[in-house]
Scaffold this motif. Structure first.
Motif, short mmCIF file in Angstrom:
data_model
loop_
_atom_site.label_atom_id
_atom_site.label_comp_id
_atom_site.label_asym_id
_atom_site.label_seq_id
_atom_site.Cartn_x
_atom_site.Cartn_y
_atom_site.Cartn_z
N GLY A 135 0.80 -1.22 0.00
CA GLY A 135 0.00 0.00 0.00
C GLY A 135 0.83 1.27 0.00
N ALA A 136 1.73 1.40 0.96
CA ALA A 136 2.53 2.62 1.07
C ALA A 136 3.43 2.78 -0.16
N GLY A 256 9.40 8.13 7.96
CA GLY A 256 7.99 8.15 7.59
C GLY A 256 7.10 9.06 8.41
#
Ligand code: NDP
Length: 289
Positions: A135-136, A256
């Protein structure tokens, strides 16, 4: 809003689990700071209940919501309109509700691009090595290609690499000027060659995330070079083994945490039209993480 009235608008997060999320604090604080009359709540909604939750929010006139796992893909299909980035990835993390018309956006990749830029690093027209296709990683891949990164080599391991990621890569090669290729991790020399002429290396996998902080996706630290910016999507811990070793090798690094902050800021802007006061949010909710 601290003072809830009959006018207070609703913003929220849908997904499961959601209780750990920093989004409610971030958005409520931003609304308080700017005097905006919204309240942001987190609702634990499993994937199969997403259609009902979304119809409820639409009917009740919620201004918008974030979606976290596992609802990011189904939400895209429930929206009336889909942004180019969400259309390419088939996922979204933000919905804007304009009088019952739901538009899906992905702000994770926007948050990544801003986090890189705020580090004083320019990757437009440059080459990127991206590790992972979850996803990321795909959110980063799509936004970087749309924003003008020249070439992206994506490395992944397991079988699903030939499914969804391949479709996304085909769309990006067709619709953007970015040259995107998929590779397997199995040949370390291909990875080494890619990193050697990349301006940025991104860990988009969960390798190194707490509690397994002794792990790293790059075990051979001779792959680092001093012109490389190393970015990790992981925010817990703030400094992963990957980033520590990259720093030791003389690389500039970014984590992040600010990607998370700036994706929130981008969603906030879509709902309210206002810039999130990121310095205040950083200090209050991100400094000790
Ligand atoms: P996904 O499960 O969607 O993706 C995980 C990725 O990691 C996949 O590409 C997976 O490969 C890969 N992977 C897992 N284990 C290994 C391994 N041992 N070796 C190589 N690759 C591996 O998760 P997310 O993308 O949602 O999250 C990934 C990380 O990003 C998490 O740490 C999360 O906290 C962080 N994150 C940060 C955000 C931010 O704003 N900073 C936003 C969202 C996530 P495969 O596809 O083959 O299974």
């Amino acid at each position: 809003s601290k003072h809830i009235t009959g006018h207070t608008g609703l913003l929220c997060l849908l997904g499961s689990p959601v209780a750990h999320s920093v989004s409610p604090e971030m958005h409520n604080e931003a609304c308080d700071q700017l005097g905006l009359d919204y309240s942001y709540l987190a609702f634990d909604v499993p994937e199969d209940k997403m259609p009902q939750a979304v119809e409820g929010l639409r009917t009740m006139g919620a201004r918008g919501w974030n979606i976290t796992m596992p609802g990011k893909n189904i939400m895209c299909r429930l929206a009336d309109k889909v942004s180019p980035a969400s259309e390419i990835s088939g996922a979204c993390n933000t919905i804007v509700n304009d009088n019952g018309v739901l538009t899906a956006y992905t702000t994770d990749g926007v948050g990544f691009m801003r986090a890189v830029a705020e580090n004083g690093v320019d990757i437009i027209g440059k080459k990127m090595t991206l590790l992972g296709a979850g996803g990321a990683a795909t959110a980063i891949l799509v936004q970087a290609a749309l924003d003008g990164v020249a070439e992206i080599n994506v490395f992944n391991v397991r079988d699903n690499f030939f499914g969804r990621a391949e479709e996304i890569v085909a769309k990006l090669n067709e619709r953007t000027s970015c040259k995107v290729t998929l590779h397997d991790f199995s040949d370390p020399e291909v990875l080494r060659a890619s990193i050697a002429d990349s301006a940025i290396l991104v860990n988009g996998t969960s390798v190194g995330m707490a509690p397994k902080t002794e792990n790293t996706i790059i075990t051979d630290t001779t792959m680092f070079h001093k012109d490389l910016f190393v970015f990790d999507v992981i925010y817990n811990p703030q400094e992963t083994r990957l980033l520590r070793e990259a720093k030791e090798a003389g690389c500039k690094t970014g984590n992040g945490m600010y990607m998370l902050l700036y994706q929130g800021a981008a969603s906030f802007k879509l709902w309210t039209g206002e810039d999130m006061p990121v310095e205040i949010i950083k200090e209050k909710y991100f400094s000790g993480k």
